[in-house]
Design a protein around this motif. Structure first.
Motif, mmCIF file in Angstrom:
data_model
loop_
_atom_site.group_PDB
_atom_site.id
_atom_site.type_symbol
_atom_site.label_atom_id
_atom_site.label_comp_id
_atom_site.label_asym_id
_atom_site.label_seq_id
_atom_site.Cartn_x
_atom_site.Cartn_y
_atom_site.Cartn_z
ATOM 1 N N PHE A 157 0.935 -1.410 0.244
ATOM 2 C CA PHE A 157 -0.071 -0.073 0.012
ATOM 3 C C PHE A 157 0.687 1.360 0.013
ATOM 4 O O PHE A 157 1.682 1.561 -0.917
ATOM 5 C CB PHE A 157 -0.992 0.125 1.163
ATOM 6 N N TYR A 158 0.772 2.080 1.078
ATOM 7 C CA TYR A 158 1.542 3.272 1.066
ATOM 8 C C TYR A 158 2.741 3.351 1.600
ATOM 9 O O TYR A 158 3.216 4.371 2.075
ATOM 10 C CB TYR A 158 0.489 4.502 1.530
ATOM 11 N N SER A 159 3.277 2.213 2.173
ATOM 12 C CA SER A 159 4.391 2.189 3.036
ATOM 13 C C SER A 159 5.638 2.180 2.189
ATOM 14 O O SER A 159 5.931 1.128 1.155
ATOM 15 C CB SER A 159 4.284 0.961 3.793
ATOM 16 N N GLY A 177 -11.813 2.682 4.853
ATOM 17 C CA GLY A 177 -11.335 2.438 3.439
ATOM 18 C C GLY A 177 -9.816 2.330 3.514
ATOM 19 O O GLY A 177 -9.132 2.429 4.396
ATOM 20 N N GLY A 178 -9.202 2.043 2.304
ATOM 21 C CA GLY A 178 -8.054 1.943 2.206
ATOM 22 C C GLY A 178 -7.194 0.688 2.253
ATOM 23 O O GLY A 178 -5.926 0.494 1.986
ATOM 24 N N PHE A 179 -7.972 -0.530 2.836
ATOM 25 C CA PHE A 179 -7.400 -1.541 2.981
ATOM 26 C C PHE A 179 -6.075 -1.607 3.847
ATOM 27 O O PHE A 179 -5.220 -2.533 3.903
ATOM 28 C CB PHE A 179 -7.008 -2.464 1.704
ATOM 29 N N LEU A 180 -5.951 -0.693 5.006
ATOM 30 C CA LEU A 180 -4.826 -0.689 5.609
ATOM 31 C C LEU A 180 -5.029 -1.244 7.004
ATOM 32 O O LEU A 180 -5.998 -1.922 7.387
ATOM 33 C CB LEU A 180 -4.464 0.833 5.834
ATOM 34 N N SER A 181 -4.051 -0.922 8.103
ATOM 35 C CA SER A 181 -4.269 -1.489 9.595
ATOM 36 C C SER A 181 -3.668 -0.352 10.281
ATOM 37 O O SER A 181 -3.193 0.724 9.895
ATOM 38 C CB SER A 181 -3.271 -2.725 9.583
ATOM 39 N N LEU A 182 -3.938 -0.567 11.462
ATOM 40 C CA LEU A 182 -3.562 0.391 12.535
ATOM 41 C C LEU A 182 -2.266 0.300 13.098
ATOM 42 O O LEU A 182 -1.927 -0.922 13.692
ATOM 43 C CB LEU A 182 -4.674 0.302 13.843
ATOM 44 N N LYS A 183 -1.208 1.267 12.791
ATOM 45 C CA LYS A 183 0.228 1.012 12.952
ATOM 46 C C LYS A 183 0.637 1.993 13.958
ATOM 47 O O LYS A 183 -0.018 2.979 14.409
ATOM 48 C CB LYS A 183 0.871 1.179 11.884
ATOM 49 N N LYS A 227 11.486 2.997 -4.711
ATOM 50 C CA LYS A 227 11.029 4.099 -5.289
ATOM 51 C C LYS A 227 9.197 4.368 -5.277
ATOM 52 O O LYS A 227 8.571 3.146 -5.603
ATOM 53 C CB LYS A 227 11.097 4.097 -6.899
ATOM 54 N N PRO A 228 8.706 5.306 -4.784
ATOM 55 C CA PRO A 228 7.338 5.464 -4.506
ATOM 56 C C PRO A 228 6.628 5.043 -5.852
ATOM 57 O O PRO A 228 6.825 6.045 -6.830
ATOM 58 C CB PRO A 228 7.163 6.787 -3.829
ATOM 59 N N LEU A 229 5.480 4.516 -5.708
ATOM 60 C CA LEU A 229 4.592 4.396 -6.891
ATOM 61 C C LEU A 229 3.278 4.628 -6.628
ATOM 62 O O LEU A 229 2.082 4.096 -7.177
ATOM 63 C CB LEU A 229 4.636 2.787 -7.465
ATOM 64 N N GLY A 230 2.788 5.310 -5.347
ATOM 65 C CA GLY A 230 1.693 5.446 -5.027
ATOM 66 C C GLY A 230 1.344 4.153 -4.161
ATOM 67 O O GLY A 230 1.983 3.548 -3.557
ATOM 68 N N PHE A 277 11.015 -11.946 -10.456
ATOM 69 C CA PHE A 277 10.223 -10.896 -10.993
ATOM 70 C C PHE A 277 9.247 -10.714 -9.675
ATOM 71 O O PHE A 277 8.583 -11.603 -9.286
ATOM 72 C CB PHE A 277 9.451 -11.329 -11.972
ATOM 73 N N VAL A 278 9.083 -9.546 -9.639
ATOM 74 C CA VAL A 278 7.703 -8.971 -9.081
ATOM 75 C C VAL A 278 6.822 -8.059 -9.901
ATOM 76 O O VAL A 278 7.246 -7.145 -10.440
ATOM 77 C CB VAL A 278 8.057 -8.459 -7.728
ATOM 78 N N TYR A 279 5.505 -8.409 -9.969
ATOM 79 C CA TYR A 279 4.445 -7.765 -10.797
ATOM 80 C C TYR A 279 3.967 -7.038 -9.813
ATOM 81 O O TYR A 279 3.057 -7.684 -8.811
ATOM 82 C CB TYR A 279 3.841 -8.740 -11.915
ATOM 83 N N ILE A 280 3.720 -5.824 -10.168
ATOM 84 C CA ILE A 280 3.184 -4.577 -9.171
ATOM 85 C C ILE A 280 1.988 -3.888 -9.865
ATOM 86 O O ILE A 280 2.454 -3.044 -10.746
ATOM 87 C CB ILE A 280 4.255 -3.813 -8.691
ATOM 88 N N PRO A 281 0.872 -3.992 -9.206
ATOM 89 C CA PRO A 281 -0.400 -2.958 -9.375
ATOM 90 C C PRO A 281 -0.087 -1.780 -8.700
ATOM 91 O O PRO A 281 0.104 -1.861 -7.480
ATOM 92 C CB PRO A 281 -1.409 -3.795 -9.410
ATOM 93 N N ALA A 282 -0.112 -0.585 -9.281
ATOM 94 C CA ALA A 282 0.479 0.608 -8.526
ATOM 95 C C ALA A 282 -0.433 1.640 -9.242
ATOM 96 O O ALA A 282 -0.718 1.742 -10.406
ATOM 97 C CB ALA A 282 1.933 1.032 -8.431
ATOM 98 N N ALA A 283 -0.859 2.738 -8.460
ATOM 99 C CA ALA A 283 -1.419 3.932 -8.905
ATOM 100 C C ALA A 283 -0.728 4.949 -8.502
ATOM 101 O O ALA A 283 -1.184 5.605 -7.421
ATOM 102 C CB ALA A 283 -3.001 3.724 -8.292
ATOM 103 N N PRO A 284 0.250 5.560 -9.258
ATOM 104 C CA PRO A 284 1.073 6.720 -8.754
ATOM 105 C C PRO A 284 0.462 7.989 -8.459
ATOM 106 O O PRO A 284 0.535 8.679 -7.652
ATOM 107 C CB PRO A 284 2.037 6.865 -9.699
ATOM 108 N N ASP A 285 -0.843 8.183 -8.905
ATOM 109 C CA ASP A 285 -1.589 9.173 -8.887
ATOM 110 C C ASP A 285 -2.849 8.946 -7.852
ATOM 111 O O ASP A 285 -3.663 10.056 -7.704
ATOM 112 C CB ASP A 285 -2.065 10.028 -10.449
ATOM 113 N N GLY A 286 -2.954 7.728 -7.447
ATOM 114 C CA GLY A 286 -3.974 7.547 -6.630
ATOM 115 C C GLY A 286 -5.023 6.772 -7.069
ATOM 116 O O GLY A 286 -6.025 6.496 -6.405
ATOM 117 N N SER A 287 -5.133 6.946 -8.398
ATOM 118 C CA SER A 287 -6.371 6.498 -9.318
ATOM 119 C C SER A 287 -6.122 5.770 -10.451
ATOM 120 O O SER A 287 -7.015 4.968 -10.906
ATOM 121 C CB SER A 287 -7.321 7.665 -9.451
#
Length: 544
Positions: free
Chosen positions: A91-93, A515-521, A117-120, A135-145
């Motif tokens: 996610f955003y980490s 939302g965001g699919f995150l956790s409490l850290k 390198k941040p990719l959103g 290989f790692v295949y990565i779904p990412a949204a650099p602009d958030g959408s």
């Protein structure tokens, strides 16, 4: 309720009996449930690992899920000889995409982050090996959408890893890599669709096209939405097997599930497994909710297992955790999950060699633990420039006006009950503090500047709780006891402690609310101007 009675209930529901409404019960049913629970055997307990953190391996040939506690969603697992590697959505980490290693599928230790390198925001990745290269295949949204699939690669699992390459597979998430019977490489994505890759795996070689129309559950099942996603594939004998998630990742406890299909060709036609769904939470009384996003993996001695994620009943704040369930192949060429009651210990995979599990969270900042432990939340491209190491301290340059607009440094946790503390020293006109942080709209914590001690609850400063500071150095302790949070602080580096006057309850800080699919850290913020010097961070899990 005994294990046998639970299984009888869940089997009858799977066979078509009416599914109870989640969270509701008749008075008679509630009384019966209470009586049954009174006769339950003692709840199985996890082993205690480093700093008391919960550990799956019970040391007696059995294990108790989760195999990795805390927020480790969308697991992707690779068997590489006698070694296993696994990674998760980050996610955003950042640094992100931490790779973990095991030799027995139960004990796991981090290798390190593969992406700096941040990719959103980054969702379900796929880790694979082809022609000796990882290989790692990565779904990412650099602009958030705007989503796209990226790839990174390495000749050694420990790195160095390449910079991300944009494959320009737009609007897609959840890649799953497979080599077809034609020897060509393919990615399957949500939908369920597929696209051919070039032989080097770093560009596409064709168009995105439909691949499989997933099995559908009855309309009266209580789910979040249809959401066919998380395709993971393997080839065994003459068959390709496609394992897919449907039902929605969060929402009701009974939503997410695992289904399967098979085909003799990567191009189909695909036939549905007659036992679908293979995994599903049937009742809110179960210990693990929203079970899905599974991958099949062969164990060290040739037995088979399924790895997937889920939420812990009552502890959605911990995020989606990683479970391991045994699988058996049946005479008709299909497979089925056979873990049964996942609140009980299960026999470990045969033939594996137990290795280290987890790592200590306590930190004297003598080493760089970015990625494995510390990560900036939703960082700017130059966020790492804020951090510098000094003897016995990590210094974070100030940014923003407070925790609501300053990217905190976060640390994931996997325990229901724990205590953590840190010494913070202010430089210049900085403000710093210790948080429990979900996102910038959902956090609690205690902070201070030279004049005031500040209280943050419901993501806002509670002005009525403001107290006098008069110090540039404060040690802050947080205790999270089954989602009830208590803060203390010390002006003499822990010799004496003062109880903070406000307790907080945080069980609602999770995906279904924010939302965001995150956790409490755990989080540390540095705002205002100047910097915050972090020293002597300590963590310990508390006994249940």
């Amino acid at each position: 309720m005994t294990s046998d009675s639970r299984r009888t209930l869940f089997k009858s529901l799977a066979a078509g009996a009416a599914l109870p409404l989640v969270g509701s019960a008749t008075p008679a049913a509630a009384a019966a449930k209470s009586a049954a629970q009174a006769s339950d055997p003692p709840q199985a307990r996890w082993a205690r690992g480093i700093e008391g953190q919960r550990k799956a391996d019970l040391g007696n040939g059995s294990f108790l899920n989760p195999i990795i506690a805390g927020d480790h969603p969308d697991p992707t697992i690779l068997k590489d000889g006698k070694d296993y590697y696994m990674s998760f959505s980050s996610f955003y980490s950042y640094p992100g995409i931490v790779i973990w290693h095991s030799t027995d599928l139960v004990n796991w230790a981090p290798v390190g982050p593969a992406l700096s390198k941040p990719l959103g925001t980054i969702w379900a990745v796929d880790l694979c090996k082809h022609d000796g290269r990882y290989f790692v295949y990565i779904p990412a949204a650099p602009d958030g959408s705007s989503w796209s699939i990226y790839a990174i690669w390495a000749d050694d699992i420990k790195g160095p890893w390449s910079d991300p390459v944009d494959l320009k597979i737009k609007g897609c998430i959840d890649p799953g890599h497979i080599v077809g019977e034609d020897g060509k490489r393919y990615l399957f994505v949500n939908g369920i669709r597929k696209i051919r890759l070039r032989d080097d795996g770093l560009a596409t070689d064709g168009q995105l096209e439909p691949a499989y129309s997933p099995w559908r559950y009855p309309d009266d099942w209580v789910v979040e939405n249809f959401a066919p996603e998380g395709p993971k594939l393997l080839r065994r004998g003459e068959w390709f097997y496609l394992v897919t998630a449907v039902g929605g990742t969060s929402g009701p406890p009974t939503g997410h599930m695992v289904i399967a299909a098979r085909s003799r060709s990567i191009h189909g036609p695909w036939e549905h497994c007659p036992r679908n769904p293979l995994v599903r939470t049937l009742d809110a009384a179960e210990p693990w909710w929203s079970r899905g996003h599974a991958t099949l993996v062969e164990g060290p001695a040739g037995d088979w297992w399924m790895v997937y994620h889920d939420y812990e009943n009552g502890f959605r704040t911990l995020g989606r955790q990683t479970l391991l369930e045994p699988v058996e192949w049946t005479a008709d060429g299909w497979f089925r999950a056979k873990g049964g009651d996942l609140s009980r210990p299960l026999p470990k995979p045969r033939g594996g060699k137990a290795g280290p599990h987890g790592f200590a969270l306590s930190d004297d900042f003598s080493k760089n633990r970015f990625g494995v432990q510390w990560s900036f939340h939703d960082p700017a491209p130059d966020e790492m420039a804020r951090a510098r190491f000094e003897p016995g301290a990590l210094v974070i340059a100030a940014k923003g006006r407070g925790p609501a607009d300053s990217p905190p440094l976060t640390c994931p946790v996997g325990d229901r009950r724990y205590e953590a503390e840190i010494t913070l020293e202010l430089e210049g006109a900085a403000e710093g503090g210790l948080l429990l942080f979900y996102n910038h709209k959902a956090f609690v914590g205690v902070g201070f500047d030279q004049e005031s001690i500040k209280t943050y609850s419901a993501a806002e400063e509670q002005g009525w709780m403001k107290g006098k500071s008069g110090t540039r150095r404060l040690r802050i302790r947080v205790t999270n006891d089954d989602n009830v949070v208590t803060y203390r602080y010390s002006r003499d580096d822990g010799a004496t402690w003062q109880l903070h006057g406000l307790r907080m309850e945080v069980s609602g800080m999770h995906q279904n609310v924010f939302g965001g699919f995150l956790s409490l850290k755990l989080g540390v913020y540095s705002a205002g101007s100047g910097a915050v010097r972090m020293g002597r961070f300590s963590y310990r899990a508390l006994a249940a």
